[in-house]
Each structure stands twice: as structure tokens, then as C-alpha cells.
Scaffold this motif. Structure first.
Motif, short mmCIF file in Angstrom:
data_model
loop_
_atom_site.label_atom_id
_atom_site.label_comp_id
_atom_site.label_asym_id
_atom_site.label_seq_id
_atom_site.Cartn_x
_atom_site.Cartn_y
_atom_site.Cartn_z
N ARG A 185 -19.21 18.06 20.43
CA ARG A 185 -20.62 18.27 18.88
C ARG A 185 -19.42 19.19 18.21
N ASN A 186 -18.25 19.77 18.24
CA ASN A 186 -17.95 21.04 17.69
C ASN A 186 -15.99 20.65 17.38
N ASN A 187 -16.12 20.00 17.68
CA ASN A 187 -14.49 19.63 17.78
C ASN A 187 -14.58 17.71 17.88
N TRP A 188 -14.22 17.51 16.67
CA TRP A 188 -13.68 15.89 16.15
C TRP A 188 -13.23 16.14 15.22
N GLY A 189 -11.80 14.30 15.19
CA GLY A 189 -11.72 14.04 14.00
C GLY A 189 -10.02 14.36 14.11
N PRO A 190 -9.83 13.82 13.25
CA PRO A 190 -9.33 13.63 11.60
C PRO A 190 -10.38 12.39 11.81
N ILE A 191 -11.46 11.95 11.08
CA ILE A 191 -11.62 10.46 10.57
C ILE A 191 -11.66 10.50 9.15
N VAL A 192 -10.93 9.29 8.84
CA VAL A 192 -11.61 8.66 7.41
C VAL A 192 -12.61 7.69 7.04
N ILE A 193 -13.15 7.93 6.36
CA ILE A 193 -15.08 7.74 5.65
C ILE A 193 -14.64 6.29 5.01
N PRO A 194 -14.94 5.12 5.54
CA PRO A 194 -14.97 3.62 4.93
C PRO A 194 -15.73 3.42 3.71
N ALA A 195 -14.84 2.24 2.74
CA ALA A 195 -16.00 1.75 1.82
C ALA A 195 -17.13 1.06 2.04
N GLU A 196 -18.50 2.56 0.71
CA GLU A 196 -19.84 2.45 1.28
C GLU A 196 -20.72 2.85 2.52
N ARG A 197 -19.26 3.80 3.31
CA ARG A 197 -20.28 4.70 3.76
C ARG A 197 -20.23 5.88 3.93
N PHE A 198 -21.03 6.23 4.53
CA PHE A 198 -21.26 7.78 4.05
C PHE A 198 -21.71 9.05 5.82
N PHE A 199 -21.19 9.84 5.77
CA PHE A 199 -21.00 10.62 6.83
C PHE A 199 -22.07 12.01 6.90
N MET A 200 -23.00 11.74 7.23
CA MET A 200 -24.23 12.79 7.68
C MET A 200 -24.23 13.49 8.78
N LEU A 201 -24.88 14.78 7.91
CA LEU A 201 -25.40 16.07 9.73
C LEU A 201 -26.91 16.56 9.15
N GLY A 202 -27.02 16.93 9.46
CA GLY A 202 -28.30 18.25 10.36
C GLY A 202 -27.35 19.34 9.74
N ASP A 203 -28.23 20.61 9.21
CA ASP A 203 -27.86 21.32 8.78
C ASP A 203 -28.06 22.72 9.91
N ASN A 204 -28.89 22.29 10.93
CA ASN A 204 -29.46 23.52 12.50
C ASN A 204 -28.00 22.27 13.32
N ARG A 205 -26.68 22.40 13.00
CA ARG A 205 -25.45 21.99 14.12
C ARG A 205 -25.67 21.39 15.48
N ASP A 206 -26.21 22.55 15.89
CA ASP A 206 -26.22 22.23 17.56
C ASP A 206 -27.53 21.70 18.15
N SER A 207 -27.96 21.40 17.42
CA SER A 207 -29.41 21.16 17.79
C SER A 207 -29.78 19.17 16.74
N SER A 208 -28.69 18.45 16.10
CA SER A 208 -29.30 17.48 15.44
C SER A 208 -28.61 16.45 15.90
N PHE A 209 -28.81 14.87 15.75
CA PHE A 209 -28.53 13.99 16.21
C PHE A 209 -27.93 13.26 15.05
N ASP A 210 -26.68 13.06 14.65
CA ASP A 210 -26.46 12.84 13.01
C ASP A 210 -25.18 11.70 13.82
N SER A 211 -24.68 11.53 12.16
CA SER A 211 -23.19 10.99 12.08
C SER A 211 -21.97 11.19 12.81
N ARG A 212 -22.18 12.46 13.61
CA ARG A 212 -20.75 13.06 14.85
C ARG A 212 -21.39 11.22 15.95
#
Length: 257
Positions: A185-212
């Protein structure tokens, strides 16, 4: 002479009144065929206006999870601007263009691929072409660590991995020294975002089910940007009729960034 002019005026007024009466036919009797037809027309026009309003202009959204705390709280009712990012025409592949494109830091409501039919809200942290990674909970973008005053962290919550995060393997920056990729959850990547795609995170990082965990968001799945909190109440308050007794009037106003 005056009496004649007054008589002409009286005749003219009477003619105008008669004309207005002729132009306004009486309403049809209740429950007659014409009465039902008038109501059907009214309801049809109202339905068309509602359809256009909801499909292309504005929508409402309710926060039901704590993934965006403390920016957005459970029980916030949002007004969402659908014109900003454009919207799809129902039952077609056509999309009405918006007047802006998503940028870093934008809070966006979008349709979730991992849960069909569900709209969720997150913050945009990665755009097409960006290189992202996280190290000890600190987000890095294109070589620089980001200052995120909106991000909420619980330092006492231990880091953990999840097999769902292995989708990132396909987008990893090549590293010959890496033997095995084990994202957490706190250690990942680096990844490259492809065209027409976006990476989304919740502000409550430890309680968010998101793009990670579930991956990128397609541009066409984005539905709009929150612009106003029109109502808010504490859904966890220990009070009767919480909708009324636990209102948070101080949160009503423009949606926070």
C-alpha cells in the motif's frame, strides 16, 4: 365630444376584453381525454428537461465512505458539474465535449470498472505519461516527491501488500536489478501511465480502495467535478433522526479542493 370619446374608449376596452376571452379557451373538464392529454404533455416536457439536466449539466452525489477524509466526509451531499469534463449521450457512443481536461489535484467523480454501475470520487494524482511511485507512503511523480497537505495518514497502521496490486507489473519501469515485484500500500512502482488513463487516490491513504489496487481510470468514465456541498450530516452520530439532528451546516458551501 368628451362623451363620444369616452364611449369610443368604452367600446374599445370592451372589444379588447372580448378578444382576450376568445383567445383563452376554458380548461378541459377534469379526467376528460383533453385533460389527460394536457397532463401528458406537461409530464413529457418535465421529463425531457430532467433528462437533459441530469445527463449533461448537473448531478448529485453522496459520500458514503471515508476514503476522502478529511476533504470530503461521510454524509456530504455534493452537486457535481457534468459539463466540465463532458458527458456521454445515453445509449450511444457519442460524448459531449467538456470545457476542461483533468489536471493534477482535481477531485473527480467517475464510474468504477471494478464495481459496474457504481460512481466513486477520488483525487487525480497521475496524468497520461506521468511516472508514479510511492516510497514509505510518500508519493513521487516524475522524479519529485509531492507535498500533499490534503493527504491523511495513520502512521500506526502497518503497511501491507495485496495480490490485486500485481496489475502494476505490466506498467513498471524496467529495472534489471529487480528480481520480483512485491507492491504494498505504501511502497509501489515506478509505473508509467498510458494514454487516456488516469491514476486516482483517496486522500485518506490508509483507508482508500483506489488505483493502487484496481488500476487506471479511463477518460471516458469520468462523470464530473464536485462544485458544491449542499447538505451534510454526521451519519455516525448517536442521535435520533440523525438526518435532522446531526446536521453540519458549517460544511455547506463550495466543495473543497
Amino acid at each position: 365630444m368628451a362623451r363620444g370619446r369616452k364611449a369610443r374608449d368604452t367600446i374599445r376596452e370592451g372589444s379588447e376584453e372580448e378578444g382576450s376571452k376568445r383567445k383563452r379557451p376554458p380548461p378541459p373538464p377534469r379526467f376528460s381525454g383533453a385533460w389527460f392529454l394536457d397532463w401528458a404533455r406537461t409530464l413529457l416536457v418535465a421529463a425531457i428537461i430532467f433528462f437533459v439536466f441530469r445527463s449533461f449539466l448537473l448531478a448529485t452525489f453522496v459520500i458514503t465512505s471515508g476514503s476522502m477524509e478529511d476533504t470530503l466526509l461521510v454524509g456530504d451531499f455534493l452537486l457535481v458539474n457534468k459539463m466540465s469534463l463532458g458527458s456521454s449521450v445515453p445509449l450511444t457512443d457519442f460524448r459531449v465535449p467538456g470545457y476542461k481536461e483533468p489536471k493534477h489535484g482535481d477531485i473527480i467523480v467517475f464510474r468504477a470498472d471494478h464495481s459496474p454501475g457504481l460512481d466513486i470520487v477520488k483525487r487525480t494524482v497521475g496524468l497520461p505519461g506521468d511516472t508514479l511511485w510511492m516510497e514509505d507512503g510518500v508519493l513521487h511523480r516524475n522524479g519529485a516527491a509531492l507535498e500533499e497537505p490534503y493527504a491523511l495518514r495513520n502512521r500506526r497502521q502497518p503497511d501491507s501488500g495485496d495480490p490485486m496490486m500485481l496489475w502494476q507489473t505490466e506498467y513498471l519501469v524496467e529495472d534489471p536489478a529487480r528480481e520480483e515485484y512485491e507492491p504494498t500500500r505504501n511502497n509501489w512502482g515506478p509505473i508509467v501511465i498510458p494514454a487516456e488513463r488516469f491514476f486516482m487516490l483517496g486522500d485518506n491513504r490508509d483507508s482508500s480502495f483506489d488505483s493502487r489496487f484496481w488500476g487506471f481510470v479511463e477518460r471516458k468514465k469520468m462523470r464530473g467535478t464536485p462544485i458544491f456541498i449542499y447538505y451534510s450530516y454526521d451519519r455516525e452520530a448517536l442521535r435520533p433522526i440523525r438526518f435532522l439532528t446531526a446536521m453540519r451546516p458549517g460544511r455547506v458551501g463550495p466543495s473543497p479542493d
